[in-house]
Design a protein around this motif. Structure first.
Motif, PDB file in Angstrom:
ATOM      1  N   PHE A  92      10.892 -13.875  -7.095  1.00  0.00           N
ATOM      2  CA  PHE A  92       9.663 -13.818  -6.318  1.00  0.00           C
ATOM      3  C   PHE A  92       8.760 -12.706  -6.838  1.00  0.00           C
ATOM      4  O   PHE A  92       9.210 -11.772  -7.485  1.00  0.00           O
ATOM      5  CB  PHE A  92       9.969 -13.594  -4.830  1.00  0.00           C
ATOM      6  N   TYR A  93       7.471 -12.840  -6.556  1.00  0.00           N
ATOM      7  CA  TYR A  93       6.530 -11.766  -6.829  1.00  0.00           C
ATOM      8  C   TYR A  93       5.317 -11.954  -5.926  1.00  0.00           C
ATOM      9  O   TYR A  93       5.128 -13.012  -5.305  1.00  0.00           O
ATOM     10  CB  TYR A  93       6.120 -11.704  -8.303  1.00  0.00           C
ATOM     11  N   GLY A  94       4.490 -10.934  -5.857  1.00  0.00           N
ATOM     12  CA  GLY A  94       3.299 -11.033  -5.030  1.00  0.00           C
ATOM     13  C   GLY A  94       2.525  -9.732  -4.991  1.00  0.00           C
ATOM     14  O   GLY A  94       2.852  -8.763  -5.681  1.00  0.00           O
ATOM     15  N   GLN A  95       1.495  -9.737  -4.172  1.00  0.00           N
ATOM     16  CA  GLN A  95       0.676  -8.556  -3.943  1.00  0.00           C
ATOM     17  C   GLN A  95       0.441  -8.444  -2.448  1.00  0.00           C
ATOM     18  O   GLN A  95      -0.030  -9.391  -1.813  1.00  0.00           O
ATOM     19  CB  GLN A  95      -0.656  -8.652  -4.684  1.00  0.00           C
ATOM     20  N   ALA A  96       0.788  -7.319  -1.883  1.00  0.00           N
ATOM     21  CA  ALA A  96       0.683  -7.123  -0.440  1.00  0.00           C
ATOM     22  C   ALA A  96      -0.196  -5.928  -0.125  1.00  0.00           C
ATOM     23  O   ALA A  96      -0.293  -4.979  -0.912  1.00  0.00           O
ATOM     24  CB  ALA A  96       2.064  -6.941   0.179  1.00  0.00           C
ATOM     25  N   LEU A  97      -0.835  -5.997   1.031  1.00  0.00           N
ATOM     26  CA  LEU A  97      -1.741  -4.946   1.498  1.00  0.00           C
ATOM     27  C   LEU A  97      -1.433  -4.686   2.963  1.00  0.00           C
ATOM     28  O   LEU A  97      -1.159  -5.620   3.724  1.00  0.00           O
ATOM     29  CB  LEU A  97      -3.187  -5.387   1.308  1.00  0.00           C
ATOM     30  N   LEU A  98      -1.435  -3.426   3.337  1.00  0.00           N
ATOM     31  CA  LEU A  98      -1.142  -3.036   4.715  1.00  0.00           C
ATOM     32  C   LEU A  98      -2.324  -2.286   5.297  1.00  0.00           C
ATOM     33  O   LEU A  98      -2.829  -1.329   4.696  1.00  0.00           O
ATOM     34  CB  LEU A  98       0.106  -2.157   4.764  1.00  0.00           C
ATOM     35  N   ARG A  99      -2.799  -2.737   6.483  1.00  0.00           N
ATOM     36  CA  ARG A  99      -3.900  -2.084   7.190  1.00  0.00           C
ATOM     37  C   ARG A  99      -3.407  -1.601   8.550  1.00  0.00           C
ATOM     38  O   ARG A  99      -2.441  -2.133   9.089  1.00  0.00           O
ATOM     39  CB  ARG A  99      -5.060  -3.061   7.416  1.00  0.00           C
ATOM     40  N   VAL A 100      -4.100  -0.633   9.098  1.00  0.00           N
ATOM     41  CA  VAL A 100      -3.806  -0.175  10.451  1.00  0.00           C
ATOM     42  C   VAL A 100      -5.071  -0.303  11.282  1.00  0.00           C
ATOM     43  O   VAL A 100      -6.179  -0.059  10.801  1.00  0.00           O
ATOM     44  CB  VAL A 100      -3.282   1.282  10.457  1.00  0.00           C
ATOM     45  N   ASP A 101      -4.928  -0.705  12.549  1.00  0.00           N
ATOM     46  CA  ASP A 101      -6.092  -0.865  13.411  1.00  0.00           C
ATOM     47  C   ASP A 101      -6.628   0.507  13.817  1.00  0.00           C
ATOM     48  O   ASP A 101      -5.961   1.527  13.632  1.00  0.00           O
ATOM     49  CB  ASP A 101      -5.734  -1.723  14.638  1.00  0.00           C
ATOM     50  N   PRO A 102      -7.867   0.574  14.344  1.00  0.00           N
ATOM     51  CA  PRO A 102      -8.464   1.878  14.677  1.00  0.00           C
ATOM     52  C   PRO A 102      -7.633   2.707  15.651  1.00  0.00           C
ATOM     53  O   PRO A 102      -7.707   3.936  15.631  1.00  0.00           O
ATOM     54  CB  PRO A 102      -9.817   1.485  15.290  1.00  0.00           C
ATOM     55  N   THR A 160      -8.990   1.867   6.925  1.00  0.00           N
ATOM     56  CA  THR A 160      -7.941   1.092   7.576  1.00  0.00           C
ATOM     57  C   THR A 160      -6.856   0.626   6.610  1.00  0.00           C
ATOM     58  O   THR A 160      -5.758   0.320   7.028  1.00  0.00           O
ATOM     59  CB  THR A 160      -8.539  -0.135   8.289  1.00  0.00           C
ATOM     60  N   VAL A 161      -7.176   0.558   5.300  1.00  0.00           N
ATOM     61  CA  VAL A 161      -6.150   0.163   4.339  1.00  0.00           C
ATOM     62  C   VAL A 161      -5.298   1.377   4.022  1.00  0.00           C
ATOM     63  O   VAL A 161      -5.796   2.394   3.551  1.00  0.00           O
ATOM     64  CB  VAL A 161      -6.780  -0.387   3.043  1.00  0.00           C
ATOM     65  N   ILE A 162      -3.989   1.301   4.293  1.00  0.00           N
ATOM     66  CA  ILE A 162      -3.129   2.468   4.070  1.00  0.00           C
ATOM     67  C   ILE A 162      -2.131   2.240   2.943  1.00  0.00           C
ATOM     68  O   ILE A 162      -1.414   3.163   2.570  1.00  0.00           O
ATOM     69  CB  ILE A 162      -2.383   2.863   5.355  1.00  0.00           C
ATOM     70  N   GLY A 163      -2.068   1.034   2.396  1.00  0.00           N
ATOM     71  CA  GLY A 163      -1.157   0.825   1.278  1.00  0.00           C
ATOM     72  C   GLY A 163      -1.316  -0.552   0.675  1.00  0.00           C
ATOM     73  O   GLY A 163      -1.700  -1.505   1.361  1.00  0.00           O
ATOM     74  N   GLN A 164      -1.059  -0.645  -0.622  1.00  0.00           N
ATOM     75  CA  GLN A 164      -1.011  -1.933  -1.282  1.00  0.00           C
ATOM     76  C   GLN A 164      -0.020  -1.862  -2.430  1.00  0.00           C
ATOM     77  O   GLN A 164       0.219  -0.790  -2.987  1.00  0.00           O
ATOM     78  CB  GLN A 164      -2.395  -2.366  -1.767  1.00  0.00           C
ATOM     79  N   GLU A 165       0.556  -2.989  -2.769  1.00  0.00           N
ATOM     80  CA  GLU A 165       1.640  -2.970  -3.738  1.00  0.00           C
ATOM     81  C   GLU A 165       1.772  -4.320  -4.435  1.00  0.00           C
ATOM     82  O   GLU A 165       1.661  -5.375  -3.801  1.00  0.00           O
ATOM     83  CB  GLU A 165       2.960  -2.648  -3.029  1.00  0.00           C
ATOM     84  N   HIS A 166       2.007  -4.277  -5.744  1.00  0.00           N
ATOM     85  CA  HIS A 166       2.480  -5.439  -6.484  1.00  0.00           C
ATOM     86  C   HIS A 166       4.003  -5.358  -6.464  1.00  0.00           C
ATOM     87  O   HIS A 166       4.574  -4.290  -6.704  1.00  0.00           O
ATOM     88  CB  HIS A 166       1.976  -5.410  -7.929  1.00  0.00           C
ATOM     89  N   TYR A 167       4.665  -6.452  -6.193  1.00  0.00           N
ATOM     90  CA  TYR A 167       6.119  -6.427  -6.106  1.00  0.00           C
ATOM     91  C   TYR A 167       6.694  -7.639  -6.814  1.00  0.00           C
ATOM     92  O   TYR A 167       6.018  -8.650  -7.040  1.00  0.00           O
ATOM     93  CB  TYR A 167       6.583  -6.404  -4.648  1.00  0.00           C
ATOM     94  N   SER A 168       7.951  -7.548  -7.191  1.00  0.00           N
ATOM     95  CA  SER A 168       8.677  -8.664  -7.784  1.00  0.00           C
ATOM     96  C   SER A 168      10.159  -8.372  -7.652  1.00  0.00           C
ATOM     97  O   SER A 168      10.578  -7.224  -7.463  1.00  0.00           O
ATOM     98  CB  SER A 168       8.298  -8.849  -9.258  1.00  0.00           C
ATOM     99  N   GLY A 169      10.962  -9.420  -7.748  1.00  0.00           N
ATOM    100  CA  GLY A 169      12.388  -9.205  -7.642  1.00  0.00           C
ATOM    101  C   GLY A 169      13.164 -10.498  -7.768  1.00  0.00           C
ATOM    102  O   GLY A 169      12.599 -11.586  -7.926  1.00  0.00           O
ATOM    103  N   THR A 170      14.474 -10.349  -7.708  1.00  0.00           N
ATOM    104  CA  THR A 170      15.395 -11.479  -7.735  1.00  0.00           C
ATOM    105  C   THR A 170      16.445 -11.270  -6.649  1.00  0.00           C
ATOM    106  O   THR A 170      16.639 -10.149  -6.158  1.00  0.00           O
ATOM    107  CB  THR A 170      16.090 -11.612  -9.103  1.00  0.00           C
TER     108      THR A 170
END
Length: 200
Positions: free
Chosen positions: A66-76, A38-48
């Motif tokens: 800003f910065y962070g860590q994001a994860l993207l899932r898709v349902d069945p 179900t996890v289709i992507g994850q990313e560390h990001y930062s910017g101004t």
């Protein structure tokens, strides 16, 4: 500029960020992920970023990091895409006329925990935002306002039935606030605070 509209305008929208990024992720994967993955992507990001606004009757110039860590899932079913975003941001807001400034910052987790099909391509999303998503400090570093705790959001989206991140927001159907969140109130006096902190 008041309440939740002000909080939203002074920080990224994690759902919007990831639904845009998710389009690239799905294209890259060519929709070839196994059904159980179900996890289709994850990313560390930062910017101004830089921006200006005059909602308070005087011009405020903003400089954001800003910065962070994001994860993207898709349902069945392959239609509902769920975002989990651990984020940090700091905006320095300067009164253009006086040169005085203050800080809006946040550090929290935004997590869409489930999506339920209501009818056709309409889904109900439940999300929680936990941490300190909105803090105002004066230029000396003294905390003026601090939101902390958990907010649980329930909202309806039309996924458009195309099996890709995106869709149309319909409405927020319920919001439950736990812990002090003065900045979330509809009558939050952001402009009065901004004027006081910057000598307007």
């Amino acid at each position: 500029m008041k309440g939740e509209s002000m909080r939203t305008s002074l920080r990224r929208n994690p759902r919007a960020v990831w639904l845009v990024a998710g389009l690239a992720i799905v294209a890259m994967l060519a929709l070839g992920s196994p059904a159980a993955a179900t996890v289709i992507g994850q990313e560390h990001y930062s910017g101004t970023d830089t921006y200006s606004f005059d909602d308070c009757g005087f011009t405020i110039d903003g400089q954001s990091e800003f910065y962070g860590q994001a994860l993207l899932r898709v349902d069945p079913g392959g239609e509902a895409f769920l975002v989990k975003d651990k984020f940090w941001f700091r905006d320095v807001l300067t009164n253009r006329d006086t040169g005085e400034w203050f800080v809006v910052r946040g550090n929290a987790l935004f997590h869409e925990i489930k999506a339920t099909q209501i009818s056709g391509t309409i889904y109900e999303f439940v999300a929680v935002e936990a941490g300190q998503p909105f803090v105002i400090e004066d230029s000396a570093g003294n905390v003026v306002v601090r939101d902390r705790g958990v907010i649980r959001h329930t909202a309806l989206f039309d996924t458009l039935g195309d099996g890709t991140p995106g869709g149309v927001f319909i409405e927020e159907t319920h919001t439950a606030v736990h812990g002090p969140h003065p900045g979330f109130a509809d009558d939050f006096p952001f402009c009065e605070i901004a004027a006081e902190l910057t000598g307007a």
